[in-house]
Design an enzyme around this catalytic site. Structure first.
Site, PDB file in Angstrom:
ATOM      1  N   ARG A   1       0.344  -1.295  -0.677  1.00 58.73           N
ATOM      2  CA  ARG A   1      -0.010   0.308  -0.305  1.00 58.73           C
ATOM      3  C   ARG A   1       0.827   0.965   0.175  1.00 58.73           C
ATOM      4  NH1 ARG A   1      -3.364  -3.002  -1.674  1.00 58.73           N
ATOM      5  NH2 ARG A   1      -5.450  -3.209  -0.926  1.00 58.73           N
TER       6      ARG A   1
ATOM      7  N   GLU B   1      -4.917   6.289  -5.351  1.00 56.54           N
ATOM      8  CA  GLU B   1      -5.262   5.124  -6.275  1.00 56.54           C
ATOM      9  C   GLU B   1      -4.984   6.273  -7.231  1.00 56.54           C
ATOM     10  OE1 GLU B   1      -4.795   2.334  -6.658  1.00 56.54           O
ATOM     11  OE2 GLU B   1      -4.369   1.605  -4.555  1.00 56.54           O
TER      12      GLU B   1
ATOM     13  N   HIS C   1      -0.917   0.259  -9.948  1.00 56.06           N
ATOM     14  CA  HIS C   1      -1.719  -1.185  -8.194  1.00 56.06           C
ATOM     15  C   HIS C   1      -1.724  -2.251  -9.619  1.00 56.06           C
ATOM     16  CE1 HIS C   1      -3.589  -1.104  -4.680  1.00 56.06           C
ATOM     17  NE2 HIS C   1      -3.358  -2.656  -5.351  1.00 56.06           N
TER      18      HIS C   1
END
Length: 319
Positions: free
Chosen positions: A234, A263, A282
């Site tokens: 993360r 994100e 990601h």
């Protein structure tokens, strides 16, 4: 009729999930919630809540009237207020095993690319420079010590792959006895030992109050000069400002990141100005096989909740 609400999804299709739920006799609704209020409105009477990136806050959870489970279609549950769900006796379910092999492969790709300075060589060749001098010095991968922060399922797969390259592997986990896993070639280490002794550090811890920005100025000061840092966990685990300073000083020779604090790909992110930073969106988890496993697993967990059956993975111990 029982109903399942999915607050958001960034998959090409959720028809696998829809079919499993409707075959179980329940209705399914995919939303595109843009606010906490909209999430509250859509989920208030849901029997099961599915989420991807939406924030499932205490207000959302306390507004649920009959929810049997909150299911995150991913490994981490940092976007769910797990304590609030526990207080309300609602199971929080995740899907931790759909893309482990893919992420482990991504870590190895990052480690090899950074160690061999592929990004520098590629750029130089495209400029017309047919020489390896710009990448000097490069040392054999087998000479590296790789430190793993966290030793869960993904990290263990990385550890199983590394000895074949001849690397020394150190592993730290705050909750798991590394030695009890029994993977050959892995040495149990403390957090500080991993920081001090590793040429490559790969992060595999969840994001929570204890780990948020744990890789910061103080952590960098303990690392070797020229360390390679890999993060497929993360983004919030790393203080990005402190990472920029460590890159500028040469403390970090390369950073390989599949996750950022947000994100999104903000072109103004200071990390993007460094030519020794590799960023992927990601996507470490992604393969066509992992997508199929993930969607089927989300659907299966939703059906288990509807039927009152035991879930495969419950993160807060509520059954």
């Amino acid at each position: 009729m029982m109903n399942v609400v999915m607050t958001d999804a960034q998959y090409e299709s959720v028809e696998i999930i829809r079919k499993k739920i409707e075959d179980a006799g329940a209705s399914f609704k995919l939303c595109n919630c843009q606010s906490e209020e909209e999430i509250m409105r859509e989920t208030e009477n849901a029997d099961v809540v599915l989420c991807h990136f939406d924030q499932i806050t205490r207000r959302v959870i306390e507004n649920l009237k009959k929810c049997k489970a909150i299911i995150r279609g991913a490994v981490g549950v940092d976007n769910i207020d797990v304590k609030a769900a526990t207080d309300c006796r609602i199971p929080v379910v995740n899907v931790p095993d759909y893309g482990r092999a893919d992420i482990a492969d991504h870590v190895l790709m990052f480690a090899l690319a950074a160690s061999k300075k592929v990004f520098i060589l590629d750029e130089e060749v495209k400029k017309g420079q047919w020489t390896y001098y710009s990448a000097k010095p490069v040392h054999r991968f087998s000479s590296k010590t790789v430190g793993l922060l966290g030793f869960g399922g993904i990290s263990q797969l990385v550890a199983k792959r590394l000895p074949s390259f001849g690397c020394k592997v150190l592993a730290y986990d705050a909750f798991l006895d590394v030695d009890s896993v029994g993977i050959d070639g892995v040495t149990k280490a403390t957090y500080d030992e991993v920081l001090r002794e590793s040429d490559i550090i790969s992060i595999h811890v969840p994001l929570n109050n204890e780990t948020r920005k744990m890789i910061n100025k103080d952590a960098f000061s303990k690392m070797k000069d020229g360390v390679i840092l890999i993060n497929t966990a993360r983004g919030g685990i790393i203080d990005e400002g402190d990472l920029c300073d460590a890159l500028s000083s040469g403390k970090v020779s390369a950073a390989c990141l599949d996750v950022l604090e947000t994100e999104s790909a903000d072109v103004n992110n200071p990390l993007f100005k460094f030519d020794n930073v590799i960023v992927t969106p990601h996507s470490a988890w992604y393969s066509e096989e992992s997508v199929d496993i993930l969607l089927n697993s989300i659907g299966d967990e939703a059906v288990r909740a509807l039927r009152g059956e035991a879930h495969r993975h419950v993160v807060n111990g509520i059954r």
